[in-house]
Design an enzyme around this catalytic site. Sequence first.
Site, PDB file in Angstrom:
ATOM      1  N   CYS A   1      29.137  43.461 -13.444  1.00  0.00           N
ATOM      2  CA  CYS A   1      30.109  44.489 -13.108  1.00  0.00           C
ATOM      3  C   CYS A   1      30.820  44.828 -14.410  1.00  0.00           C
ATOM      4  O   CYS A   1      31.439  43.971 -15.033  1.00  0.00           O
ATOM      5  CB  CYS A   1      31.115  43.966 -12.076  1.00  0.00           C
ATOM      6  SG  CYS A   1      32.563  45.026 -11.967  1.00  0.00           S
TER       7      CYS A   1
ATOM      8  N   CYS B   1      34.745  45.330  -6.579  1.00  0.00           N
ATOM      9  CA  CYS B   1      35.478  46.549  -6.911  1.00  0.00           C
ATOM     10  C   CYS B   1      34.670  47.826  -6.674  1.00  0.00           C
ATOM     11  O   CYS B   1      35.176  48.925  -6.821  1.00  0.00           O
ATOM     12  CB  CYS B   1      35.964  46.498  -8.351  1.00  0.00           C
ATOM     13  SG  CYS B   1      34.606  46.612  -9.531  1.00  0.00           S
TER      14      CYS B   1
ATOM     15  N   LYS C   1      10.618   3.730   3.353  1.00  0.00           N
ATOM     16  CA  LYS C   1      10.574   5.177   3.092  1.00  0.00           C
ATOM     17  C   LYS C   1      11.405   5.487   1.862  1.00  0.00           C
ATOM     18  O   LYS C   1      12.552   5.075   1.768  1.00  0.00           O
ATOM     19  CB  LYS C   1      11.160   5.938   4.289  1.00  0.00           C
ATOM     20  CG  LYS C   1      10.388   5.731   5.584  1.00  0.00           C
ATOM     21  CD  LYS C   1       9.321   6.770   5.772  1.00  0.00           C
ATOM     22  CE  LYS C   1       9.783   7.849   6.711  1.00  0.00           C
ATOM     23  NZ  LYS C   1       8.774   8.857   6.949  1.00  0.00           N
TER      24      LYS C   1
ATOM     25  N   LYS D   1       2.273   4.549   1.595  1.00  0.00           N
ATOM     26  CA  LYS D   1       2.399   5.116   2.936  1.00  0.00           C
ATOM     27  C   LYS D   1       2.002   6.580   2.797  1.00  0.00           C
ATOM     28  O   LYS D   1       2.753   7.406   2.287  1.00  0.00           O
ATOM     29  CB  LYS D   1       3.815   4.983   3.477  1.00  0.00           C
ATOM     30  CG  LYS D   1       3.897   5.462   4.909  1.00  0.00           C
ATOM     31  CD  LYS D   1       5.223   5.136   5.561  1.00  0.00           C
ATOM     32  CE  LYS D   1       5.204   5.481   7.029  1.00  0.00           C
ATOM     33  NZ  LYS D   1       4.844   6.855   7.317  1.00  0.00           N
TER      34      LYS D   1
ATOM     35  N   CYS E   1      29.373  46.635  -7.307  1.00  0.00           N
ATOM     36  CA  CYS E   1      30.116  45.384  -7.380  1.00  0.00           C
ATOM     37  C   CYS E   1      30.724  45.057  -6.018  1.00  0.00           C
ATOM     38  O   CYS E   1      31.410  45.885  -5.432  1.00  0.00           O
ATOM     39  CB  CYS E   1      31.219  45.487  -8.422  1.00  0.00           C
ATOM     40  SG  CYS E   1      32.293  44.045  -8.417  1.00  0.00           S
TER      41      CYS E   1
ATOM     42  N   GLU F   1       0.844  -1.196   0.000  1.00  0.00           N
ATOM     43  CA  GLU F   1       0.000   0.000   0.000  1.00  0.00           C
ATOM     44  C   GLU F   1       0.874   1.239   0.000  1.00  0.00           C
ATOM     45  O   GLU F   1       2.040   1.184   0.344  1.00  0.00           O
ATOM     46  CB  GLU F   1      -0.859   0.023   1.283  1.00  0.00           C
ATOM     47  CG  GLU F   1      -1.694  -1.215   1.483  1.00  0.00           C
ATOM     48  CD  GLU F   1      -2.201  -1.342   2.921  1.00  0.00           C
ATOM     49  OE1 GLU F   1      -2.378  -0.310   3.605  1.00  0.00           O
ATOM     50  OE2 GLU F   1      -2.392  -2.491   3.364  1.00  0.00           O
TER      51      GLU F   1
ATOM     52  N   ASP G   1       1.223  10.330   3.528  1.00  0.00           N
ATOM     53  CA  ASP G   1       1.846  11.325   4.388  1.00  0.00           C
ATOM     54  C   ASP G   1       0.784  12.361   4.759  1.00  0.00           C
ATOM     55  O   ASP G   1       0.727  13.449   4.209  1.00  0.00           O
ATOM     56  CB  ASP G   1       3.013  11.977   3.635  1.00  0.00           C
ATOM     57  CG  ASP G   1       3.975  12.652   4.601  1.00  0.00           C
ATOM     58  OD1 ASP G   1       3.792  12.480   5.819  1.00  0.00           O
ATOM     59  OD2 ASP G   1       4.881  13.347   4.126  1.00  0.00           O
TER      60      ASP G   1
ATOM     61  N   CYS H   1      38.543  44.664 -12.000  1.00  0.00           N
ATOM     62  CA  CYS H   1      37.729  44.122 -10.905  1.00  0.00           C
ATOM     63  C   CYS H   1      38.422  42.851 -10.392  1.00  0.00           C
ATOM     64  O   CYS H   1      38.544  41.866 -11.122  1.00  0.00           O
ATOM     65  CB  CYS H   1      36.331  43.802 -11.422  1.00  0.00           C
ATOM     66  SG  CYS H   1      35.308  42.999 -10.197  1.00  0.00           S
TER      67      CYS H   1
ATOM     68  N   TYR I   1      -7.235   2.242   5.668  1.00  0.00           N
ATOM     69  CA  TYR I   1      -6.387   1.076   5.449  1.00  0.00           C
ATOM     70  C   TYR I   1      -6.468   0.036   6.560  1.00  0.00           C
ATOM     71  O   TYR I   1      -5.737  -0.943   6.553  1.00  0.00           O
ATOM     72  CB  TYR I   1      -4.927   1.486   5.247  1.00  0.00           C
ATOM     73  CG  TYR I   1      -4.418   2.484   6.288  1.00  0.00           C
ATOM     74  CD1 TYR I   1      -4.224   3.811   5.931  1.00  0.00           C
ATOM     75  CD2 TYR I   1      -4.145   2.091   7.585  1.00  0.00           C
ATOM     76  CE1 TYR I   1      -3.775   4.731   6.856  1.00  0.00           C
ATOM     77  CE2 TYR I   1      -3.696   3.005   8.511  1.00  0.00           C
ATOM     78  CZ  TYR I   1      -3.511   4.324   8.146  1.00  0.00           C
ATOM     79  OH  TYR I   1      -3.074   5.233   9.064  1.00  0.00           O
TER      80      TYR I   1
END
Length: 649
Positions: free
Chosen positions: A406, A393, A298, A107, A390, A105, A109, A412, A211
Amino acid sequence: MDEMKKLVEKLNDYAYHYYVLDAPIVSDAEYDRLYDKLLELEKATGIVLPNSPTQRVGDTVLSNFKKVTHKMRLYSLDKCQSKEALFSWMQDVREKEENVDFTLEYKFDGLTIVCTYDKGFLKSCATRGNGVVGEDVTPQVKTIKSVPLSIPFKGELIVQGEGMITLSNLKKFNQKYPDEALKNARNAVSGAIRNLDPKQTAKRNLDWFCYNVLYAEGKTFATQVEMFEFLKQNGFLISPYKHFKSPDDILLEIESVDKQKTTLDILIDGMVVKINQLNLRDEFGYTSKFPKWAMAYKFEAQELSTILKDVIWQVGRTGKVTPIAIIEPVNLSGATIYRATLNNYMDILRKHISIGSRVFVRRSNEVIPEIMGLAEELEGAKPIEKPQFCPSCGTRLVQIGALDFCPNSESCPEQIIDKITHFASRNAMDIEGFRDSTSKLLYESGIVKDVADLYVLKEEDLLKLPLFKEKKARNLLNAIEKSKDVELSNFIYALSIQNVGTKTAKDLSKYYRTLDELKVAKKDDLAKIRDIGEVVADSIASYFNNSKNITLIDKLLDYGIKIKNSSQTGNSEGIFKGKTFVLTGTLESFTRAEATALIEQNGGQTSSSVSKNTDYVLVGKEAGSKLIKAKDLGIQILDEQTFKKLLKI
Ligand code: AMP
Ligand code: ZN
């Protein structure tokens, strides 16, 4: 012992947020992981702390709901994380009872709900609580349309099932009530049931998947399947199930569900295997927490939640500024993760995340972990600011589309450091042993200001640097020397021309054969090359139109770089001589890069789109539109087997 104590406290705190407050502060996967760790420790030491969460099935009962004592105790499920563990459990069961068969079946949640019927009418509904005492949620559950209010069976009947919200109902709810939008189906259910106002429950349109029959007055069932049939006949929505004899078949079915689970309209976090025959179940019995005749598997978790500690902005070699999330380290599919990508500022806005909040992190097949979205906004969380300047720089950034750049490409620091790293990388100049930290060190110490400076490095300069001893300095100098002989395509790639990756660099080298020809190529001509579009053509032409770039290239050549010009057809003797391939779908025996290399080694070339000029289409699994187009155009299609045969491999 200390570790166990900490784990217990942490888990209890998480569980309190999850079960009592209905506001999880960690993802389920993270909770399960810590829980399993605690279980392991308990098993290994034989010590179980009195407040350990493993000692209770559910959790604290809220005081503002009426408590009810269950007539039949509700058990949890034993779980295993691996298919191997599940398989050996099933084998063990079969060894004891060779005639056993199993039900499989989902599971679910959601939230466990137990309903009691008497004289054919729904009498009361309760949550699981701690398995012995639950909460009375009769008016809430009565609003669930799939819970029958009356049934044919007239004796007392206690049914267990899972309260769920279908994902399509969740979507509808969010469209109808955008201000109350629910992010997570599981929390949407528990929030709806544990709500003192049943109208709120009704609004969410829950379902109840049954179930288990916990008690049926004057009635016995021989099997789980019979139980399901009885439930069905009495108008209950039952859990979809399958019935198997062989553990192998069960594993196959689980694998197929695992693959398709994201297409289901409900949230499942695994599968449950139960012994079908009830008389056999009695022989297996129960532990204090779960039945020994059932086992949950799981699905593997790939998503966890963690705290977003900071967002830093990185400047890449082309000037692009990208946000990087710094997270509280988490372990995800076997690796510790400290950082994750956030793509760009729009992405941050879309994900509603803030610094100090809890976020979901996912690591899929790709290696780069990604922030998926907000898990919980925590107190004191700060918004993420979009930088105007930037970070490296200080130059004002310019926005192009959704991206920020930039513009200071010449000075830079971060841009240049990244350019140097890229220049040295494997598909570029391939300077062995060169790392990010090497370029940073060389640049920051002032001895390397651009990539050409690498070729005038002296041993005495290197020896002045921290951590540089003679051997390391000499190795680096040798590696740099060795890199001087370079393929044209690698050299083109090494230059950090915008939008030019390895594939384009290769195409260019094949088409122009020498750097001199490429240098004077016009934008329009570039755009005529197969697979090169307007934008890319523009980037290439403007790169070579910039005199500073030409000066840099000249400098590199002066310093002794020798570019091996590419011969037009690669290996002119190969069996694919002059042939153009297009690859599509997932190949099994090799990666695309490997297949491309094989084609090129044998004189062929590859292209990314199918046209009249295509000679062969190499197809892997799940090939899409390219295959259809190839068939339309009558192009020869090769599968992997044939391809390998042609190559005699
Ligand atoms: P857990 O809450 O992870 O300990 O898992 C045990 C719970 O899974 C049970 O108490 C049920 O509420 C729930 N569950 C979901 N689907 C099923 C199923 N098909 N059979 C039995 N229990 C289920
Ligand atoms: Zn900059």
